[in-house]
Design an enzyme around this catalytic site. Structure first.
Site, PDB file in Angstrom:
ATOM      1  N   GLU A 104      13.621  -1.167 -20.533  1.00 22.48           N
ATOM      2  CA  GLU A 104      13.271  -2.704 -21.130  1.00 22.48           C
ATOM      3  C   GLU A 104      12.776  -2.758 -22.549  1.00 22.48           C
ATOM      4  O   GLU A 104      11.750  -2.641 -22.762  1.00 22.48           O
ATOM      5  CB  GLU A 104      12.128  -3.289 -20.010  1.00 22.48           C
ATOM      6  CG  GLU A 104      12.566  -3.286 -18.708  1.00 22.48           C
ATOM      7  CD  GLU A 104      11.336  -3.762 -17.866  1.00 22.48           C
ATOM      8  OE1 GLU A 104      10.729  -4.782 -18.298  1.00 22.48           O
ATOM      9  OE2 GLU A 104      11.748  -3.524 -16.511  1.00 22.48           O
ATOM     10  N   CYS A 154       0.908  -1.194   0.022  1.00 22.45           N
ATOM     11  CA  CYS A 154      -0.048  -0.057   0.039  1.00 22.45           C
ATOM     12  C   CYS A 154       0.659   1.411  -0.060  1.00 22.45           C
ATOM     13  O   CYS A 154       1.662   1.436   0.871  1.00 22.45           O
ATOM     14  CB  CYS A 154      -0.717   0.060   1.300  1.00 22.45           C
ATOM     15  SG  CYS A 154      -1.411   1.609   1.638  1.00 22.45           S
ATOM     16  N   ASN A 171       9.536   0.219  -9.864  1.00 24.90           N
ATOM     17  CA  ASN A 171       9.689  -0.493 -11.208  1.00 24.90           C
ATOM     18  C   ASN A 171       8.059  -0.338 -11.869  1.00 24.90           C
ATOM     19  O   ASN A 171       7.165  -0.719 -11.232  1.00 24.90           O
ATOM     20  CB  ASN A 171       9.834  -1.893 -11.138  1.00 24.90           C
ATOM     21  CG  ASN A 171      10.023  -2.611 -12.532  1.00 24.90           C
ATOM     22  OD1 ASN A 171      11.284  -2.195 -13.279  1.00 24.90           O
ATOM     23  ND2 ASN A 171       9.282  -3.219 -12.831  1.00 24.90           N
ATOM     24  N   GLU A 172       7.904   0.222 -12.824  1.00 27.21           N
ATOM     25  CA  GLU A 172       6.773   0.288 -13.569  1.00 27.21           C
ATOM     26  C   GLU A 172       5.629   0.681 -12.481  1.00 27.21           C
ATOM     27  O   GLU A 172       4.666  -0.068 -12.096  1.00 27.21           O
ATOM     28  CB  GLU A 172       6.265  -0.848 -14.405  1.00 27.21           C
ATOM     29  CG  GLU A 172       7.089  -1.468 -15.459  1.00 27.21           C
ATOM     30  CD  GLU A 172       6.589  -2.442 -16.236  1.00 27.21           C
ATOM     31  OE1 GLU A 172       5.845  -3.447 -15.652  1.00 27.21           O
ATOM     32  OE2 GLU A 172       6.986  -2.430 -17.451  1.00 27.21           O
TER      33      GLU A 172
HETATM   34  C1  GLA Z   1       7.754  -5.568 -16.978  1.00 25.93           C
HETATM   35  C2  GLA Z   1       8.674  -5.342 -15.572  1.00 25.93           C
HETATM   36  C3  GLA Z   1       9.797  -6.476 -15.676  1.00 25.93           C
HETATM   37  C4  GLA Z   1       9.200  -7.610 -16.124  1.00 25.93           C
HETATM   38  C5  GLA Z   1       8.849  -7.473 -17.481  1.00 25.93           C
HETATM   39  C6  GLA Z   1       8.389  -9.075 -18.144  1.00 25.93           C
HETATM   40  O1  GLA Z   1       8.091  -4.816 -17.899  1.00 25.93           O
HETATM   41  O2  GLA Z   1       9.241  -4.338 -15.476  1.00 25.93           O
HETATM   42  O3  GLA Z   1      10.298  -6.393 -14.227  1.00 25.93           O
HETATM   43  O4  GLA Z   1       8.605  -8.228 -15.134  1.00 25.93           O
HETATM   44  O5  GLA Z   1       7.796  -6.896 -17.493  1.00 25.93           O
HETATM   45  O6  GLA Z   1       7.167  -9.438 -17.514  1.00 25.93           O
HETATM   46 ZN    ZN Z   2      -3.846   1.497   1.066  1.00 27.05          ZN
END
Ligand code: GLA
Ligand code: ZN
Length: 661
Positions: free
Chosen positions: A306, A110, A144-145
């Site tokens: 990526e 969270c 990340n993302e």
């Molecule tokens: C995303 C994530 C990575 C990996 C790739 C492939 O782009 O940023 O960590 O998980 O997908 O699944």
């Molecule tokens: Zn929360």
């Protein structure tokens, strides 16, 4: 900062220590200059609450450094470890059904949770202090993302309280909140801010104004979550950049706002998709649009953090990229503004969820076809990359893209097949197919840069934005507006003071008096002597005297009534499209509109050949990408000479040529 162009995402902690040296040598031979590491390695960096262990990462950074390879560090906050969750289960997110999501994937957190934030602060501070001046560490990627994995985001008690505070700051009083949310409907009035909930699944329906604010709040929360880390990193580091890996049109966080925290944005590009059913080349325009929108978020070149390097897949898999295709996709990214490409991932992982999301090296670790192909791509590109740095496409046309409009359509899509980004991509596609470059433009952006501005579904409208569109056309701009424009105010309440599209009716020279949602059917449209198909929606409108009718409905009870119009206003022109044109109609219409606006193609080429120009200091670099498995041709524009490729104008399958002019 040192200029670097090619890298890989590397997970040394997944392999024996003896292998690291072999990897580094193979990377060096391939031309890899940097790696991203550690974005999921929380436990390895802090195995217990009071135990930090950076030795393995120090060793990896130094070892790679011996081979001349630099490091981008991810902060591992997307993967809080089991000991932390066990001690503080309240960190786990609660979905809209009220269910706690468990440990075992990633992003099980969270983002408003104060305990979690405290742990992050401690870890990121230690990392930044430790690596902030390491000459081999060039930059950072917080988390990340961001926004990924939180499918319905978190609705826990902490998020509820933060939402209430956010509302209080915005509305000050509950009277204002009640007005903005239209709570008189179904007795939803609030006496106190503390009565407001984070949206849980309801018995029937939801309040669209409340939902819009919730989505805005969630986006702001992600920005705030990121800022906590970027503040720490900036405080303790020197000459190191901060970026983040975006996902094209993903919309959990307003990427324009997130971009303000970053030196530049990065993007994750997986043309093979998430095992999509279409073959990649049927959706090249979607790939191109993702790259263009990423460039547009900060209006500057970006990095790919990526880039696909093999078959994609978790439980089920996509197609194997054909020989040449990984190169074509990588250079498509460069063509549209990437200054560097980092491949995901170095070696296909032997364990965990992503065993089948293939890297450059196969499971065996032996270099094969993908390694050789990308190695030779890097060799041909290395000398050119320096000259390309900072260069940008210079489109004459823009598409307005706003996260708030996207949110409003997610809440009320009108038609099951209507989506805001889907609609945007339909307009994008028509220009893409003619190799007409485009930017995406935020509503706050500089409209005047463009001869043609396409603004689909401007559903939420403010007086300022109305005025901005009117001024743009007054000064000579060509503007395209569509159905469902000027419907709502910024609180997602329907506007009632005039017919649709509100004040913009003056600009478009029309009034929409009725409409028809084309559920389960299509409509025919007469355009330039042809009867073509349109979908989803029909606006039925009355036109002002100077308005020209470009197309009429050709079926339904409104056969013969105007469907697409053109209205002169000031020095410019406003087009209004009352439906979703089918492919053929869209192509013909956009050809006409681009011609009238003086917006030109960069190069004329056969189908499946993508052409883009990057410019800098009067130098132009034309990229020509053949996305197909057949030979193709294009007309070499005057003044250009080939600097990559064999025979200018003739493309082998998946060949990419670069010309300078
Ligand atoms: C995303 C994530 C990575 C990996 C790739 C492939 O782009 O940023 O960590 O998980 O997908 O699944
Ligand atoms: Zn929360």
């Amino acid at each position: 900062m040192k200029q670097l162009y090619f890298g890989v995402d590397y997970y040394p902690e997944h392999w024996e220590r003896e292998r690291w040296e072999v990897d580094a040598e193979l990377m060096r031979q391939m031309g890899i200059q940097m790696v991203r590491m550690a974005e999921f390695s929380w436990h390895k960096l802090q195995p217990e609450e009071n135990k930090f262990d950076f030795a393995w990462l120090d060793e990896a950074v130094a070892l790679l450094g011996n081979y001349g390879i630099y490091t981008i560090l991810g902060t591992p906050t997307a993967a809080p470890p089991a000991w932390l969750i066990h001690k503080h289960p309240e960190i786990l997110p609660v979905d809209q059904q009220g269910r706690v999501r468990g440990f075992g994937g990633r992003h099980h957190d969270c983002q408003s949770n104060p305990v979690y934030r405290k742990y992050i602060s401690k870890l990121v501070t230690k990392l930044a202090q430790h690596y902030g001046r390491n000459p081999w560490v060039i930059g950072w990627q917080p988390d990340n993302e961001l926004g990924n994995s939180h499918q319905e985001l978190c609705t826990c008690e902490s998020c509820r309280r933060h939402f209430q505070d956010w509302l209080k700051k915005k509305y000050k009083t509950t009277e204002e909140l009640n007005r903005a949310w239209g709570t008189a409907f179904w007795s939803q009035e609030y006496n106190e801010f503390t009565e407001v909930c984070a949206p849980r699944i309801t018995v029937t329906g939801e309040n669209p104004s409340a939902m819009l604010d919730w989505k805005r709040f969630c986006s702001d929360l992600i920005v705030d979550f990121t800022k906590q880390q970027t503040d720490i990193i900036r405080k303790f580091t020197e000459n190191q950049f901060i970026t983040h890996n975006y996902m094209g049109f993903a919309d959990k966080v307003d990427y324009y706002k997130l971009g303000e925290l970053l030196d530049f944005v990065s993007h994750d590009q997986y043309p093979g998709g998430f095992y999509l059913s279409e073959t990649p080349h049927e959706k090249n325009y979607v790939l191109a649009a993702a790259l263009d929108v990423v460039r547009s978020y900060k209006n500057q070149p970006f990095w790919i953090m990526e880039q696909q390097s093999g078959i994609t897949g978790w439980e089920v898999m996509g197609r194997a990229p054909a020989p040449g295709q990984l190169t074509a996709w990588s250079l498509q990214s460069v063509a549209r503004g990437a200054d560097a490409i980092v491949f995901f991932r170095w070696r296909t992982c032997a364990m965990g969820t992503e065993q089948y999301w293939h890297g450059i090296l196969p499971h065996s670790g032996n270099p094969g076809r993908r390694y050789e192909e990308l190695k030779s791509m890097i060799q041909t590109m290395e000398p050119l990359m320096e000259r390309l740095q900072g260069s940008m496409p210079r489109p004459q046309a823009g598409i307005v893209f706003s996260f708030e409009q996207a949110y409003a359509f997610q809440i009320q899509p009108h038609h099951e097949d209507l989506s805001y980004t889907g609609q945007i991509q339909k307009y994008y596609r028509a220009l893409y197919q003619q190799n007409i470059p485009l930017d995406f433009v935020p509503e706050q952006g500089d409209f005047k840069k463009y001869k043609l501005l396409i603004a689909p579904l401007q559903y939420l409208m403010s007086p300022e934005l109305e005025e901005k569109y009117m001024e743009y056309v007054r000064q000579g701009g060509h503007l395209l507006l569509t159905m469902r424009t000027g419907v709502k105010d910024v609180h997602n309440l329907c506007m009632t003071d005039r017919e649709l599209p509100g004040r913009l009716g003056e600009l478009a020279g029309i009034e929409v008096l009725e409409y028809d949602c084309l559920k389960g059917t299509h409509v025919k449209v007469q355009y330039q002597g042809q009867s073509l198909q349109a979908d989803l929606w029909s606006d039925l409108m009355r036109i002002l005297p100077e308005t020209e009718i470009l197309a009429e409905y050709d079926s339904e009870f409104y056969k013969g009534e105007p469907c697409i119009t053109k209205h002169p206003y000031g020095e410019g022109v406003c087009y209004y499209v009352g439906t979703q044109p089918g492919e053929e109609l869209m192509e013909a219409l956009m050809t006409e509109i681009c011609q009238k606006a003086g917006v030109k193609t960069v190069c004329s080429a056969q189908k499946d050949v993508e052409c883009v120009v990057r410019e800098k200091d009067g130098n132009r670099f034309l990229f020509v990408v053949n996305h197909s498995s057949e030979e193709k041709s294009y007309i070499v524009p005057e003044g250009y000479r080939l600097i990559r490729g064999e025979e200018a104008g003739k493309l082998k399958k998946y060949e990419v040529q670069i010309l300078e002019g």
